[in-house]
Design a protein around this motif. Structure first.
Motif, short mmCIF file in Angstrom:
data_model
loop_
_atom_site.label_atom_id
_atom_site.label_comp_id
_atom_site.label_asym_id
_atom_site.label_seq_id
_atom_site.Cartn_x
_atom_site.Cartn_y
_atom_site.Cartn_z
N MET A 1 0.89 -1.16 0.00
CA MET A 1 0.00 0.00 0.00
C MET A 1 0.92 1.21 0.00
SD MET A 1 -2.98 -1.21 -0.16
CE MET A 1 -3.62 -2.86 -0.06
N ASP A 2 1.23 1.69 -1.19
CA ASP A 2 2.33 2.64 -1.33
C ASP A 2 1.92 4.10 -1.47
OD1 ASP A 2 1.25 2.26 -3.82
OD2 ASP A 2 3.04 1.40 -4.70
N THR A 3 0.64 4.41 -1.32
CA THR A 3 0.21 5.80 -1.24
C THR A 3 -0.89 5.89 -0.20
OG1 THR A 3 -1.55 5.63 -2.89
CG2 THR A 3 0.65 6.19 -3.71
N VAL A 4 -1.16 7.08 0.26
CA VAL A 4 -2.21 7.29 1.24
C VAL A 4 -3.03 8.49 0.80
CG1 VAL A 4 -0.76 8.69 2.79
CG2 VAL A 4 -2.73 7.49 3.70
N SER A 5 -4.36 8.34 0.80
CA SER A 5 -5.21 9.45 0.39
C SER A 5 -5.81 10.16 1.58
CB SER A 5 -6.33 8.96 -0.54
OG SER A 5 -7.13 8.02 0.12
N ARG A 6 -5.86 9.48 2.72
CA ARG A 6 -6.38 10.11 3.93
C ARG A 6 -5.74 9.44 5.13
NH1 ARG A 6 -12.73 10.97 5.58
NH2 ARG A 6 -12.30 12.30 7.35
N ASP A 7 -5.23 10.25 6.05
CA ASP A 7 -4.57 9.72 7.23
C ASP A 7 -4.65 10.76 8.33
OD1 ASP A 7 -3.14 8.13 8.95
OD2 ASP A 7 -1.23 8.35 7.91
N THR A 8 -5.75 10.77 9.06
CA THR A 8 -6.00 11.84 10.02
C THR A 8 -5.15 11.75 11.27
OG1 THR A 8 -7.81 10.61 11.05
CG2 THR A 8 -8.39 12.13 9.25
N HIS A 9 -4.52 10.60 11.55
CA HIS A 9 -3.73 10.45 12.77
C HIS A 9 -2.42 9.70 12.54
CE1 HIS A 9 -7.54 11.68 14.52
NE2 HIS A 9 -6.90 11.94 15.62
N SER A 10 -1.84 9.83 11.36
CA SER A 10 -0.51 9.28 11.05
C SER A 10 -0.39 7.78 11.32
CB SER A 10 0.57 10.04 11.82
OG SER A 10 0.53 11.41 11.49
N LEU A 11 -1.32 7.00 10.79
CA LEU A 11 -1.27 5.55 10.93
C LEU A 11 -0.56 4.88 9.75
CD1 LEU A 11 -4.86 4.79 12.29
CD2 LEU A 11 -2.74 5.07 13.58
N TYR A 12 -0.36 5.61 8.65
CA TYR A 12 0.30 5.02 7.49
C TYR A 12 1.79 4.89 7.76
CZ TYR A 12 2.18 4.56 2.76
OH TYR A 12 2.85 4.13 1.65
N ASP A 13 2.30 3.67 7.65
CA ASP A 13 3.72 3.37 7.84
C ASP A 13 4.37 3.34 6.46
OD1 ASP A 13 6.21 2.31 8.41
OD2 ASP A 13 5.45 0.41 9.18
N ALA A 14 4.91 4.47 6.04
CA ALA A 14 5.48 4.60 4.70
C ALA A 14 6.73 3.74 4.52
CB ALA A 14 5.81 6.06 4.42
N THR A 15 7.44 3.45 5.59
CA THR A 15 8.64 2.62 5.49
C THR A 15 8.30 1.21 5.05
OG1 THR A 15 9.69 3.91 7.23
CG2 THR A 15 10.63 1.75 6.77
N ASN A 16 7.17 0.69 5.54
CA ASN A 16 6.78 -0.69 5.26
C ASN A 16 5.49 -0.81 4.45
OD1 ASN A 16 8.89 -2.12 6.86
ND2 ASN A 16 7.97 -0.93 8.50
N ASP A 17 4.94 0.31 3.98
CA ASP A 17 3.73 0.33 3.14
C ASP A 17 2.56 -0.42 3.78
OD1 ASP A 17 5.12 1.71 1.17
OD2 ASP A 17 5.80 -0.13 0.22
N ARG A 18 2.19 -0.02 4.98
CA ARG A 18 1.10 -0.67 5.70
C ARG A 18 0.51 0.28 6.73
NH1 ARG A 18 5.28 -4.65 8.84
NH2 ARG A 18 6.10 -3.09 10.27
N ILE A 19 -0.52 -0.17 7.42
CA ILE A 19 -1.10 0.60 8.51
C ILE A 19 -0.50 0.10 9.82
CG2 ILE A 19 -3.23 1.04 9.80
CD1 ILE A 19 -4.71 1.06 7.13
#
Length: 168
Positions: free
Chosen positions: A50-68
């Motif tokens: 999951m390599d992009t995020v369209s909404r993340d109101t509380h910084s749950l997207y882990d860009a290092t590992n492409d996951r929540i």
């Protein structure tokens, strides 16, 4: 009943109307997407990045590992996860699956055995409600056993997604 406001850790603000309707000023939502195509090898469990995020109101997207990834703010809270993975290229005889994972273990599966050429594009999806702990992570993976099919790889499609919504 008067309008009441409640604030606290993990909550930006709740309002309870005089008729009992509860609203939250900034709901906890993280929606990730798979933005490019990947090759999925035959008979291999492949994590869909999951390599992009369209909404993340509380910084749950882990860009290092492409996951929540669940932060300590939400330890012990209940979330609903909506997931969708799409793959294409299957042929008759393929056993195709999509999975939601929590901490690397499958917690939900959607499955289809192809009996014809309907495998040009298949979407697997589900929704799952679970209590979370600090550092729990969620991702999706796909699988195809193409032993009876004629192809040795599939394509992960760009319209896959993973959404986390905090429940009250």
């Amino acid at each position: 009943m008067a309008l009441t406001k409640v604030t606290g850790e993990g909550v930006d603000g709740l309002s309870i109307s005089s008729t009992g309707i509860i609203t939250q000023s900034a709901p906890v939502i993280c929606q990730c997407h798979h933005a490019s195509q990947i090759t999925i090898s035959d008979n291999t469990q492949t994590v869909m990045p999951m390599d992009t995020v369209s909404r993340d109101t509380h910084s749950l997207y882990d860009a290092t590992n492409d996951r929540i990834l669940i932060t300590s703010t939400f330890n012990g809270d209940t979330f609903m996860f909506l997931w969708r993975v799409t793959i294409s290229g299957g042929t008759s005889g393929d056993n195709m699956q999509g999975h939601l994972q929590k901490n690397g273990s499958v917690i939900q599966t959607d499955n289809l055995f192809l009996t014809g050429d309907e495998g040009e594009q298949i979407t697997f999806q589900g929704q799952f409600i679970t209590t979370v702990a600090t550092n729990d992570y969620f991702d999706c993976k796909v699988f195809s056993d193409q032993s009876s099919g004629t192809r040795n790889s599939l394509t992960g499609q760009a319209n896959s997604s993973l959404t986390a919504i905090k429940l009250f």
